[in-house]
Design an enzyme around this catalytic site. Structure first.
Site, PDB file in Angstrom:
ATOM      1  N   TYR A  32       0.853  -1.205   0.000  1.00  0.00           N
ATOM      2  CA  TYR A  32       0.000   0.000   0.000  1.00  0.00           C
ATOM      3  C   TYR A  32       0.883   1.246   0.000  1.00  0.00           C
ATOM      4  O   TYR A  32       0.633   2.193  -0.768  1.00  0.00           O
ATOM      5  CB  TYR A  32      -0.942  -0.008   1.211  1.00  0.00           C
ATOM      6  CG  TYR A  32      -1.816   1.229   1.257  1.00  0.00           C
ATOM      7  CD1 TYR A  32      -2.875   1.380   0.366  1.00  0.00           C
ATOM      8  CD2 TYR A  32      -1.562   2.267   2.153  1.00  0.00           C
ATOM      9  CE1 TYR A  32      -3.666   2.536   0.376  1.00  0.00           C
ATOM     10  CE2 TYR A  32      -2.344   3.415   2.174  1.00  0.00           C
ATOM     11  CZ  TYR A  32      -3.394   3.538   1.288  1.00  0.00           C
ATOM     12  OH  TYR A  32      -4.178   4.684   1.291  1.00  0.00           O
ATOM     13  N   PHE A  73     -12.483   2.799   4.508  1.00  0.00           N
ATOM     14  CA  PHE A  73     -11.145   2.341   4.130  1.00  0.00           C
ATOM     15  C   PHE A  73     -10.701   1.105   4.925  1.00  0.00           C
ATOM     16  O   PHE A  73     -10.243   0.113   4.345  1.00  0.00           O
ATOM     17  CB  PHE A  73     -10.143   3.494   4.328  1.00  0.00           C
ATOM     18  CG  PHE A  73      -8.725   3.134   3.989  1.00  0.00           C
ATOM     19  CD1 PHE A  73      -8.251   3.240   2.689  1.00  0.00           C
ATOM     20  CD2 PHE A  73      -7.848   2.672   4.976  1.00  0.00           C
ATOM     21  CE1 PHE A  73      -6.945   2.899   2.376  1.00  0.00           C
ATOM     22  CE2 PHE A  73      -6.546   2.329   4.667  1.00  0.00           C
ATOM     23  CZ  PHE A  73      -6.086   2.442   3.364  1.00  0.00           C
TER      24      PHE A  73
HETATM   25  P1  NDP Z   1     -13.537   4.301   1.013  1.00  0.00           P
HETATM   26  O1  NDP Z   1     -13.352   2.829   1.037  1.00  0.00           O
HETATM   27  O2  NDP Z   1     -14.532   4.894   1.933  1.00  0.00           O
HETATM   28  O3  NDP Z   1     -13.867   4.779  -0.482  1.00  0.00           O
HETATM   29  C1  NDP Z   1     -13.111   4.304  -1.568  1.00  0.00           C
HETATM   30  C2  NDP Z   1     -13.765   4.700  -2.872  1.00  0.00           C
HETATM   31  O4  NDP Z   1     -12.936   4.232  -3.948  1.00  0.00           O
HETATM   32  C3  NDP Z   1     -15.139   4.091  -3.048  1.00  0.00           C
HETATM   33  O5  NDP Z   1     -16.002   5.054  -3.584  1.00  0.00           O
HETATM   34  C4  NDP Z   1     -14.908   2.980  -4.065  1.00  0.00           C
HETATM   35  O6  NDP Z   1     -16.062   2.847  -4.899  1.00  0.00           O
HETATM   36  C5  NDP Z   1     -13.750   3.558  -4.887  1.00  0.00           C
HETATM   37  N1  NDP Z   1     -13.017   2.529  -5.598  1.00  0.00           N
HETATM   38  C6  NDP Z   1     -12.256   1.527  -5.073  1.00  0.00           C
HETATM   39  N2  NDP Z   1     -11.791   0.742  -6.058  1.00  0.00           N
HETATM   40  C7  NDP Z   1     -12.276   1.260  -7.231  1.00  0.00           C
HETATM   41  C8  NDP Z   1     -12.165   0.899  -8.590  1.00  0.00           C
HETATM   42  N3  NDP Z   1     -11.458  -0.173  -8.964  1.00  0.00           N
HETATM   43  N4  NDP Z   1     -12.786   1.658  -9.521  1.00  0.00           N
HETATM   44  C9  NDP Z   1     -13.505   2.732  -9.168  1.00  0.00           C
HETATM   45  N5  NDP Z   1     -13.651   3.146  -7.891  1.00  0.00           N
HETATM   46  C10 NDP Z   1     -13.047   2.404  -6.935  1.00  0.00           C
HETATM   47  O7  NDP Z   1     -12.073   4.909   1.288  1.00  0.00           O
HETATM   48  P2  NDP Z   1     -11.556   6.426   1.428  1.00  0.00           P
HETATM   49  O8  NDP Z   1     -12.624   7.374   1.073  1.00  0.00           O
HETATM   50  O9  NDP Z   1     -10.914   6.541   2.741  1.00  0.00           O
HETATM   51  O10 NDP Z   1     -10.397   6.418   0.336  1.00  0.00           O
HETATM   52  C11 NDP Z   1     -10.349   7.334  -0.739  1.00  0.00           C
HETATM   53  C12 NDP Z   1      -8.889   7.573  -1.102  1.00  0.00           C
HETATM   54  O11 NDP Z   1      -8.217   8.177  -0.009  1.00  0.00           O
HETATM   55  C13 NDP Z   1      -8.093   6.321  -1.447  1.00  0.00           C
HETATM   56  O12 NDP Z   1      -7.238   6.606  -2.533  1.00  0.00           O
HETATM   57  C14 NDP Z   1      -7.271   6.063  -0.181  1.00  0.00           C
HETATM   58  O13 NDP Z   1      -6.103   5.362  -0.447  1.00  0.00           O
HETATM   59  C15 NDP Z   1      -7.012   7.492   0.250  1.00  0.00           C
HETATM   60  N6  NDP Z   1      -6.642   7.665   1.637  1.00  0.00           N
HETATM   61  C16 NDP Z   1      -7.483   7.254   2.637  1.00  0.00           C
HETATM   62  C17 NDP Z   1      -7.114   7.432   3.961  1.00  0.00           C
HETATM   63  C18 NDP Z   1      -7.942   6.962   5.106  1.00  0.00           C
HETATM   64  O14 NDP Z   1      -7.424   6.853   6.233  1.00  0.00           O
HETATM   65  N7  NDP Z   1      -9.227   6.668   4.916  1.00  0.00           N
HETATM   66  C19 NDP Z   1      -5.856   8.110   4.305  1.00  0.00           C
HETATM   67  C20 NDP Z   1      -5.061   8.474   3.173  1.00  0.00           C
HETATM   68  C21 NDP Z   1      -5.459   8.289   1.908  1.00  0.00           C
HETATM   69  P3  NDP Z   1     -16.687   1.469  -5.451  1.00  0.00           P
HETATM   70  O15 NDP Z   1     -16.329   0.390  -4.476  1.00  0.00           O
HETATM   71  O16 NDP Z   1     -18.150   1.770  -5.526  1.00  0.00           O
HETATM   72  O17 NDP Z   1     -16.073   1.306  -6.806  1.00  0.00           O
HETATM   73  C1  8X3 Z   2      -4.436   5.412   4.528  1.00  0.00           C
HETATM   74  C2  8X3 Z   2      -3.823   5.840   5.818  1.00  0.00           C
HETATM   75  O1  8X3 Z   2      -2.196   5.219   7.659  1.00  0.00           O
HETATM   76  O2  8X3 Z   2      -3.752   3.514   6.920  1.00  0.00           O
HETATM   77  O3  8X3 Z   2      -3.695   5.923   3.465  1.00  0.00           O
HETATM   78  O4  8X3 Z   2      -1.878   4.139   5.551  1.00  0.00           O
HETATM   79  S1  8X3 Z   2      -2.863   4.618   6.500  1.00  0.00           S
END
Ligand code: NDP
Ligand code: 8X3
Length: 257
Positions: A157, A194
């Site tokens: 990741y 997430f």
């Molecule tokens: P969620 O799981 O709540 O949302 C993830 C979203 O990504 C969903 O809408 C899902 O939609 C979509 N998604 C996943 N795979 C696909 C795919 N193959 N095609 C299209 N859409 C996809 O997670 P977050 O909102 O937390 O994550 C959003 C972003 O933020 C990510 O890039 C994550 O790595 C990043 N991030 C998150 C952090 C956290 O702590 N939550 C911290 C740092 C970064 P669906 O399944 O309907 O396709």
């Molecule tokens: C998602 C945050 O700390 O789980 O990017 O890697 S962490």
């Protein structure tokens, strides 16, 4: 200045978490939305909510960003009134598992690399030429603290988020002089779906990630992304790292006993 009236914003991963919060924040600022994800029924609910609340026009696309041909066809085939994307929020992404490399699940690795790195590139490749042609546009990537640090069980990741950091920097270099802006917003712990996705639906394990501390919420990140997008055209926010006050590093988190 947070007025996005008349602007078209494409958010990937708009069906949940940070992507859905971005849709809400940009809608409130007056933007029209192209929402992309696999779970269309969720986006339909969101679009109805935003139409009701702000009169927002939305165009929904059922899209798996890992499917290169679909990305090219769907984004290349956007109806003319939706084709001119002003802001691309490259948000779709996920973590799978928290295993050491020597015990890792290769399927999960494929999913992370294909979504977080290749999917982001496919969407960027499909959207950015139009921005260059129009001499304006803004790509905002979702990086992570995992793009700055590496933690136990996070090798793959973290590698994908380091890659997002490199792609952001490289894209900014490639686009200099075109008027197109490139930013990355890099959050620490945000309580969304997430961790439930990372731990394959194990809600109890996901809850333990945030136990005793106050995580960020998706709206904190959406507000930051909207702020980046609403700076004057001569201002490019390169990178923002945003963490909960209770989180110092990926592994040092203050928890109440
Ligand atoms: P969620 O799981 O709540 O949302 C993830 C979203 O990504 C969903 O809408 C899902 O939609 C979509 N998604 C996943 N795979 C696909 C795919 N193959 N095609 C299209 N859409 C996809 O997670 P977050 O909102 O937390 O994550 C959003 C972003 O933020 C990510 O890039 C994550 O790595 C990043 N991030 C998150 C952090 C956290 O702590 N939550 C911290 C740092 C970064 P669906 O399944 O309907 O396709
Ligand atoms: C998602 C945050 O700390 O789980 O990017 O890697 S962490």
């Amino acid at each position: 200045m947070t007025d996005m009236r008349g602007k078209t914003v494409l958010v990937t991963g708009a069906s949940a978490g940070i992507g859905a919060a971005c849709a809400r924040a940009f809608a409130e600022a007056g933007a029209r939305l192209v929402l992309a994800a696999r779970r269309t029924e969720r986006m339909e609910g969101l679009a109805a909510e935003l139409r009701e609340a702000h009169g927002t026009e939305s165009h929904l696309i059922a899209l798996d960003v890992r499917d290169r041909e679909a990305v090219e066809a769907v984004i290349g085939g956007l109806p003319a009134e939706w084709a001119e994307i002003d802001v691309l929020v490259n948000n779709a992404g996920l973590g799978r598992g928290l295993d050491r490399v020597q015990e890792g699940d290769v399927t999960g690795w494929d999913e992370m690399v294909d979504t977080n790195v290749k999917g982001l590139l496919y969407v960027t490749r499909a959207v950015v030429p139009g921005m260059v042609q129009r001499g304006r546009g803004h790509v905002i990537n979702l990086g992570s603290v995992a793009g700055h640090e590496v933690y136990p069980g996070g090798a793959v990741y973290c590698a994908t988020k380091h890659a997002v950091g490199a792609i952001t920097k490289g894209l900014r270099i490639d686009l200099v002089g075109t008027g197109v802006r490139v930013s990355t917003v890099d959050p620490g712990m945000v309580e969304t779906e997430f961790s439930v996705v990372r731990f394959a639906g194990d809600q109890e394990r996901a809850n333990r990630v945030y136990a005793g501390m106050t995580p960020l919420v998706a709206e904190d990140i959406a507000e930051t992304i909207l702020w980046c997008a609403t700076r004057p055209p001569h201002v490019n926010i390169d990178e923002i790292i945003i963490k909960p006050t209770d989180q110092a590093t990926s592994t040092l988190v203050h928890r109440k006993q």
